[in-house]
Write an enzyme that holds these catalytic residues in place. Structure first.
Site, short mmCIF file in Angstrom:
data_model
loop_
_atom_site.label_atom_id
_atom_site.label_comp_id
_atom_site.label_asym_id
_atom_site.label_seq_id
_atom_site.Cartn_x
_atom_site.Cartn_y
_atom_site.Cartn_z
N ASP A 41 -63.29 -66.46 -29.76
CA ASP A 41 -64.35 -65.49 -30.03
C ASP A 41 -65.72 -66.14 -29.96
OD1 ASP A 41 -62.26 -63.78 -30.48
OD2 ASP A 41 -62.56 -63.62 -32.64
N TYR A 92 -52.91 -62.76 -40.53
CA TYR A 92 -53.31 -63.64 -39.43
C TYR A 92 -52.85 -65.07 -39.71
CZ TYR A 92 -56.52 -65.38 -35.77
OH TYR A 92 -57.06 -65.96 -34.65
N GLY A 104 -62.28 -55.54 -33.86
CA GLY A 104 -61.65 -56.52 -32.99
C GLY A 104 -62.55 -56.96 -31.85
N LEU A 105 -63.87 -56.83 -32.04
CA LEU A 105 -64.84 -57.14 -30.98
C LEU A 105 -65.72 -58.32 -31.35
CD1 LEU A 105 -65.79 -53.47 -30.05
CD2 LEU A 105 -64.07 -54.94 -28.96
N SER A 106 -65.31 -59.08 -32.35
CA SER A 106 -65.96 -60.34 -32.73
C SER A 106 -67.35 -60.16 -33.30
CB SER A 106 -66.00 -61.30 -31.53
OG SER A 106 -64.70 -61.61 -31.11
N GLU A 111 -54.09 -63.16 -25.99
CA GLU A 111 -54.31 -62.87 -27.41
C GLU A 111 -53.43 -63.74 -28.29
OE1 GLU A 111 -57.19 -61.47 -28.57
OE2 GLU A 111 -56.59 -59.77 -27.32
#
Length: 400
Positions: A185, A237, A137-139, A40
């Protein structure tokens, strides 16, 4: 999602396209979301990651236009049809205040990125639907980008490889939508294969399909969607990415990937001597140790010692929580409650600040772990999480 499910959904989407645009689509395409098993915040440091595609996916019914117009609609978001002229598309990298249509910036950004690369895309009608949870957070954004890129590549006969489509999709998110993500991703969505995790070397886009059949080992990988929405365009980010770049520059290397694990103590001393603050030293420690964890996980999978992966997931979560500071109370609770109920290991997955955790469990313990996490959330007064199994699935492809 089975091929039968894809076909049924594709037929529904095509009919909705006809109702929206008054003509038939030229096809329907699919691209999945992903979970990242390990690795990550390493991709934008030229490092390693090990994602797998989910059964959850975005579908796009698409038709070409020749008048320089792109129209985009989502079956999931009641905001009507976005209509833009392709000649007027301006990326946020050039105009940070550009209004690019909110969620529509992801598919529209792909049109811009293809045209910016010199491809003759003259417009499109696009109708989308997705089962990838947003903000988890799963694209979900990468799935929208990749499905659009694949459809336009097919329709305009551009001849781009899956990896090239991933790079186009990343440029759309970086420059047009203004999110400084790495390429993991989009690569997972475009390139994963069923029954495998994808080892990605973000420096040269090298890839290896790694067999990942947990069921044959009596194991499951659960996803815990905390339902805490994250927003990666809010600066946190970007701050971490710039901090990593500053650390690499201070160490005189192209990227933190170039610091070997055994060199980490000396590198941290060099950063301190050069005036590098505690924050960038912590970022450096996370990235270097996380790259090493990917290498360790690969070695374990190659040795068919899957259960031994669990402690490395726990180490990865602690690093993301303490060194990179991208976790949140809900993610920490999900990991703790899962481990307390007998999980082999767990960690947050994705960019952080909310989203999801992955949990490696014995098949026999899956229900107990799910119950433990759900009850812990209720006791803490949190919104009930959504828990489901991650099954390594197929990457982007045409379905109709």
């Amino acid at each position: 999602m089975s091929s039968t499910g894809d076909s049924a959904t594709a037929a529904d989407l095509a009919e909705e396209f006809r109702q929206l645009y008054g003509t038939d689509p030229e096809g329907v395409w699919a691209a999945p979301g992903r979970v990242n098993l390990i690795g990550e915040h390493t991709d934008y440091n030229d490092g390693f990651a090990l994602p797998l595609a989910l059964p959850h996916r975005a579908l796009a019914a698409v038709g070409r236009r020749t008048d320089g117009v792109v129209r985009v609609h989502s079956a999931d978001i009641p905001q009507g049809v976005f209509r833009l002229d392709v000649a007027d598309l301006v990326p946020r990298s050039e105009n940070p205040g550009a209004d690019n249509g909110g969620w529509a910036a992801y598919p529209v950004g792909v049109v811009w990125a293809l045209r910016a690369a010199g491809h003759p895309v003259t417009g499109a009608d696009i109708h989308l639907s997705s089962t990838v949870p947003t903000g988890a957070g799963l694209s979900s954004s990468a799935a929208l980008e990749v499905v659009t890129a694949l459809a336009l590549d097919d329709l305009y006969e551009l001849g781009l490889s899956a990896t090239e489509l991933a790079v186009v999709a990343q440029r759309a998110e970086n420059d047009f939508a203004g999110v400084p993500c790495g390429v993991m991703d989009q690569t997972a969505s475009a390139c994963c294969t069923e029954g495998h995790a994808l080892l990605l070397d973000a420096r040269d886009m090298g890839q290896r399909q790694v067999p990942f059949d947990l069921a044959s080992h009596g194991l499951r990988l659960l996803v815990v969607d905390t339902r805490v929405k994250h927003e990666l365009g809010d600066g946190a980010y970007a701050e971490r990415r710039s901090g990593c770049e500053a650390a690499a520059a201070a160490l005189g290397v192209p990227a933190l990937r170039d610091i070997a694990h055994e060199e980490l103590p000396a590198a941290l001393e060099r950063l301190a001597a050069a005036g590098g603050g505690e924050t960038i030293r912590r970022y450096t420690r996370h990235v270097v140790t996380e790259d090493h964890r990917v290498e360790q996980v690969i070695a374990l999978l190659d040795a068919d010692d899957v259960r031994a992966v669990g402690p490395l997931l726990n180490e990865g979560h602690a690093s993301l929580r303490d060194d990179f500071e991208v976790s949140c109370p809900e993610l920490d609770l999900a990991v703790t409650a899962a481990n307390d109920a007998g999980a082999l290991g767990a960690r947050m997955t994705g960019g952080g600040f909310g989203g999801s955790a992955v949990v490696l469990v014995e098949e026999a313990d899956a229900d107990a772990v799910t119950k433990s996490v759900t009850e812990a959330f209720a006791a803490a007064g949190y919104t009930a999480p959504r828990v489901f199994e991650a099954i390594a699935s197929r990457g982007a492809h045409r379905v109709a």
